[in-house]
Motif scaffolding. Structure first.
Motif, PDB file in Angstrom:
ATOM      1  N   PRO A 346     -40.493  71.993  -3.521  1.00  0.00           N
ATOM      2  CA  PRO A 346     -41.304  72.865  -2.644  1.00  0.00           C
ATOM      3  C   PRO A 346     -41.382  74.275  -3.230  1.00  0.00           C
ATOM      4  O   PRO A 346     -42.310  74.464  -3.008  1.00  0.00           O
ATOM      5  CB  PRO A 346     -39.482  72.659  -1.884  1.00  0.00           C
ATOM      6  CG  PRO A 346     -38.279  71.465  -1.645  1.00  0.00           C
ATOM      7  CD  PRO A 346     -38.836  71.130  -3.896  1.00  0.00           C
ATOM      8  N   PRO A 381     -35.741  72.424   5.110  1.00  0.00           N
ATOM      9  CA  PRO A 381     -37.033  71.369   4.763  1.00  0.00           C
ATOM     10  C   PRO A 381     -38.138  73.029   4.371  1.00  0.00           C
ATOM     11  O   PRO A 381     -37.918  73.819   5.904  1.00  0.00           O
ATOM     12  CB  PRO A 381     -37.210  70.631   5.685  1.00  0.00           C
ATOM     13  CG  PRO A 381     -35.205  70.623   6.344  1.00  0.00           C
ATOM     14  CD  PRO A 381     -34.657  71.476   6.045  1.00  0.00           C
ATOM     15  N   GLU A 387     -40.807  65.910   3.088  1.00  0.00           N
ATOM     16  CA  GLU A 387     -39.608  64.943   1.833  1.00  0.00           C
ATOM     17  C   GLU A 387     -39.562  63.623   1.908  1.00  0.00           C
ATOM     18  O   GLU A 387     -39.524  62.615   3.251  1.00  0.00           O
ATOM     19  CB  GLU A 387     -38.535  65.113   2.684  1.00  0.00           C
ATOM     20  CG  GLU A 387     -38.713  66.718   2.228  1.00  0.00           C
ATOM     21  CD  GLU A 387     -36.845  67.418   2.971  1.00  0.00           C
ATOM     22  OE1 GLU A 387     -36.142  67.251   3.446  1.00  0.00           O
ATOM     23  OE2 GLU A 387     -36.788  68.561   1.377  1.00  0.00           O
ATOM     24  N   ARG A 392     -34.370  63.241   2.033  1.00  0.00           N
ATOM     25  CA  ARG A 392     -32.958  64.156   3.032  1.00  0.00           C
ATOM     26  C   ARG A 392     -32.135  63.041   3.133  1.00  0.00           C
ATOM     27  O   ARG A 392     -31.051  64.049   3.321  1.00  0.00           O
ATOM     28  CB  ARG A 392     -34.317  63.129   5.062  1.00  0.00           C
ATOM     29  CG  ARG A 392     -35.693  63.920   4.925  1.00  0.00           C
ATOM     30  CD  ARG A 392     -36.406  63.706   5.795  1.00  0.00           C
ATOM     31  NE  ARG A 392     -37.665  63.159   6.445  1.00  0.00           N
ATOM     32  CZ  ARG A 392     -38.410  63.298   7.054  1.00  0.00           C
ATOM     33  NH1 ARG A 392     -38.008  61.558   8.061  1.00  0.00           N
ATOM     34  NH2 ARG A 392     -39.508  63.057   6.774  1.00  0.00           N
ATOM     35  N   ARG A 395     -30.281  65.977   1.038  1.00  0.00           N
ATOM     36  CA  ARG A 395     -29.934  66.952   1.864  1.00  0.00           C
ATOM     37  C   ARG A 395     -29.017  67.012   2.971  1.00  0.00           C
ATOM     38  O   ARG A 395     -27.895  67.681   2.614  1.00  0.00           O
ATOM     39  CB  ARG A 395     -31.064  67.576   2.286  1.00  0.00           C
ATOM     40  CG  ARG A 395     -30.872  69.064   3.194  1.00  0.00           C
ATOM     41  CD  ARG A 395     -32.264  69.671   3.744  1.00  0.00           C
ATOM     42  NE  ARG A 395     -32.781  70.320   3.208  1.00  0.00           N
ATOM     43  CZ  ARG A 395     -34.300  70.095   2.257  1.00  0.00           C
ATOM     44  NH1 ARG A 395     -34.273  68.351   2.234  1.00  0.00           N
ATOM     45  NH2 ARG A 395     -34.390  70.641   1.233  1.00  0.00           N
TER      46      ARG A 395
END
Length: 745
Positions: A346, A381, A387, A392, A395
């Motif tokens: 990210p 996000p 993603e 996902r 997370r």
């Protein structure tokens, strides 16, 4: 130049003395010491005059005057003049336009930083204009991320100077170098370390400071880590506005309502061209091409700054300036992950977005860039990275640890049962009769395993919730020992109407939530004074300044009181629990309630702040430190719910469901559902048994053969288990919650 100056005219002697003084100043600014004998080797008769000149300079006889017009008396105008003397100058640092000294402002006895224009630039009109522009822009941009400028003046030798607040700290460049020298292993193995998160948090502050300048119509043009100061107390200051220029603002930068800053210093040409200025390693392609800069140019430089945070070195470097400039213009640089292992995807995506070659392809504003970095820090996000399903799920597991652990344990149990069943079936006799008998036994075993699996899941999940509750209490107990927190609350209690005393506490709470809040979920952290006033909240909300002594989390009576109830006026923090609880055990979990900041079922975890350490006799509770949490954030799996055994103050019924994956929002027009009376009765029985020594687990079956879920209207086999924090005294650990886990189909 001759060996003697006897025949030198007075004018020539003055010029020569000025030249010698400038050589001494240049040497001092570089941090080198040169003797007067060496300076005056060819003109020894000037040594005495040079000594006097240096003595005059070092005595600090710099005077600054400022004036302002004020209406006084009957409305007559007068000019108010003030004078300040600055002395004790010590060389601190040197830049391209001037040198900075640490000094003392005599009248206020405060330490300041004084920036002089270089001696060799005093007669250079363009340099003087830039220096005055830098002072004006710095002084007129009023923001916590820009150093306050106190005044401007001219020394007796004609050198321009301005003086400002002295920031005791280091540059972001120095902090980045230190971080990359000390981190463990290769790549960003310590990406979640405090130092790395501090650098990213400071970077967000830089973005917001630059965004403020853009909203005032100012472009910095030289954003880089060396131009960011990090103070010892969390300050992040953008410095060196010498290259800043005003630009036309479009609608994106007018919505804030800030007035356009149009500097009076400098000519029209000096403020409207501006191409090519800056530091090459952090310069945008349009600046390197000598095109007029825009706010997008600063966004690029912010991206280049983030690049150095991630990699420890800039995106562009080299001895050949022409080659480096061409690389900048063409956008040729290695991705952060190609130069440093382990760069988070990210952050790399954010960096590359900000450093796009075309200005329109970058973030629209510096605030958009800051928002994406903040999302990363919050484990949310980011806008520039799609993603994968795996990311996902990872997370979700981080944010719902209880559910992930419960599902993992259930999966392990199922696998073990399957393995046992397979092994058992492998030993079946060949005869049909033996096969039938073995099949019957396996069905019975599977049924037993099915029921035991459900009991185990409920027991494990209840213990996990109890652990999460105790974890928040222990975190709060640790933070409540802060001497700064204790002293601030004592001061606030002594002057409860002085709201200025709240700001240091707000800053402390913001810092502690940033450092420790990543370990647990919460809706907010709060501090309450002895009278029940909320004096700080992180994140800050409209509730700050309101009084909450009627709340259960403040007094510990078990239910909230009416806000205007007479008995609430005299209540003290956790007054109901202090008398029957040892100091070291005094914590509280509130009843479920609605907040003034939201509409979902919420509880608060509260611990007292004491007037003195535990070793001091006669101490008393002077306030509360608390964490609030939306109950749904416990992250229950979809086949589980929590209900409250005792009567709920929201529904005024027993058995009210307070957490369920499909419960939705709590609104005035909806009623929270309740479980049936037989489920409540079983919860009461198990609650009493679990509190007994030895627990008495086998006395009551925790299974419900036909449990009806009042939320999703499903029926099925379920297991029930009270949530009890076993590490705490009974009247603290028995929180009155019961967990139900239903078998999934």
């Amino acid at each position: 130049m001759s060996a003697s100056t006897e025949n030198t005219t007075p004018m020539n002697r003055d010029s020569l003395l000025e030249e010698l003084f400038d050589r001494w100043r240049d040497s001092s600014e570089r941090g080198a010491n040169i003797s007067l004998d060496d300076l005056c080797r060819i003109c020894p008769d000037l040594k005495f005059g040079l000594e006097k000149r240096i003595e005059l300079f070092e005595s600090g006889r710099l005077n600054k005057s400022m004036s302002d017009t004020a209406k006084v008396g009957d409305g007559d105008s007068q000019v108010l003049k003030t004078n300040s003397e600055i002395n004790s100058l010590t060389f601190h640092a040197k830049g391209g336009l001037g040198a900075v000294y640490r000094a003392t402002e005599k009248e206020l006895k405060r330490e300041v930083a004084v920036k002089f224009i270089h001696s060799n630039l005093v007669q250079d009109r363009e340099s003087c204009t830039r220096f005055l522009l830098e002072a004006e822009v710095t002084g007129r941009l009023e923001h916590p991320g820009i150093v306050p400028l106190y005044g401007i003046g001219q020394a007796e030798n004609g050198r321009l100077f301005y003086y400002m607040r002295y920031i005791d700290g280091e540059t972001m460049d120095e902090a980045i170098v230190r971080y990359h020298q000390t981190r463990v292993g290769q790549g960003l193995a310590t990406e979640q370390s405090i130092e790395f998160r501090k650098l990213l948090t400071s970077f967000v502050s830089v973005c917001k400071t630059v965004a403020y300048a853009h909203n005032r119509g100012i472009v910095h043009r030289d954003i880089k880590p060396a131009n960011v100061m990090l103070g010892k107390f969390g300050e992040t200051i953008v410095v060196d506005w010498g290259l800043a220029i005003p630009v036309a603002r479009d609608d994106r930068f007018r919505t804030s309502g800030e007035m356009t800053l149009m500097p009076s210093s400098g000519s029209q040409n000096s403020t409207t061209s501006g191409g090519g200025a800056g530091t090459l390693a952090y310069m945008s392609p349009e600046q390197a091409s000598n095109l007029a800069p825009t706010p997008a140019s600063d966004v690029y430089s912010l991206g280049a700054t983030l690049y150095k945070i991630l990699c420890g070195h800039p995106a562009f470097s080299g001895d050949n300036g022409h080659v480096v400039r061409e690389s900048v213009i063409d956008g040729r640089f290695a991705k952060p992950s190609e130069r440093t292992r382990g760069v988070p995807a990210p952050l790399e995506a954010i960096c590359l977005k900000a450093m796009k070659q075309q200005p329109k392809a970058r973030y629209a504003t510096a605030l958009d860039l800051a928002a994406d970095v903040e999302n990363y820090l919050a484990d949310a996000p980011v806008s520039v990275l799609s993603e994968t399903i795996g990311q996902r799920l990872a997370r979700w597991a981080r944010q719902h640890r209880l559910a992930a652990q419960s599902l993992g344990l259930a999966a392990i149990v199922v696998v073990l049962i399957s393995l046992l069943a397979a092994a058992w079936l492998g030993t079946l006799a060949n005869s049909e009769q033996q096969a039938r008998e073995q099949a019957d036994q396996m069905r019975e075993l599977a049924e037993v395993a099915r029921r035991e699996n459900l009991r185990t899941s409920a027991n494990f999940l209840a213990q996990a919730i109890a652990y999460e509750i105790d974890l928040r209490w222990r975190l709060l107990e640790s933070e409540a020992q802060s001497e700064q927190l204790r002293k601030s609350l004592l001061a606030i209690n002594a002057a409860p109407t002085d709201a200025s005393l709240w700001e240091p506490l707000q800053a402390w709470l913001n810092e502690r939530r940033l450092l420790k809040g990543g370990a647990i979920k919460s809706s907010g952290w709060s501090i309450f004074a002895a009278d029940g006033t909320q004096v700080a909240r992180a994140p800050r909300a409209r509730s700050v300044g309101q009084n909450f002594r009627h709340r259960d989390y403040f007094h510990g009576l078990g239910n909230d009181l009416q806000k205007d109830a007479p008995e609430a006026a005299t209540l003290k923090p956790l007054e109901h629990l202090v008398a029957k609880t040892q100091d070291e055990d005094l914590v509280h979990l509130s009843c479920v309630y609605r907040t003034v900041n939201g509409d979902k079922p919420v509880v608060s975890f509260a611990v007292p702040v004491w007037s003195a350490p535990a070793t001091v006799p006669g101490r008393e509770v002077i306030g509360l430190l608390s964490i609030s949490l939306e109950i749904e954030d416990f992250g229950l799996p979809e086949n589980a719910l929590l209900f409250q055994v005792d009567e709920s103050q929201i529904t005024h019924r027993s058995g009210t469901v307070i957490a369920h994956a499909r419960l939705g929002k709590l609104t005035d027009s909806e009623t929270l559902p309740s479980v049936s009376s037989d489920v409540i009765a079983l919860g009461e029985q198990l609650r009493a048994l679990r509190l007994k020594p030895g627990r008495g687990d086998s006395e009551v079956d925790a299974l419900l053969p036909t449990f009806h879920d009042p939320v999703d209207q499903q029926d099925g086999l379920a297991a029930i288990e009270p949530v009890i924090v076993a590490a705490r005294p009974e009247h603290i650990g028995d929180i009155g919650w019961v967990l139900v886990v239903r078998e999934t189909r």
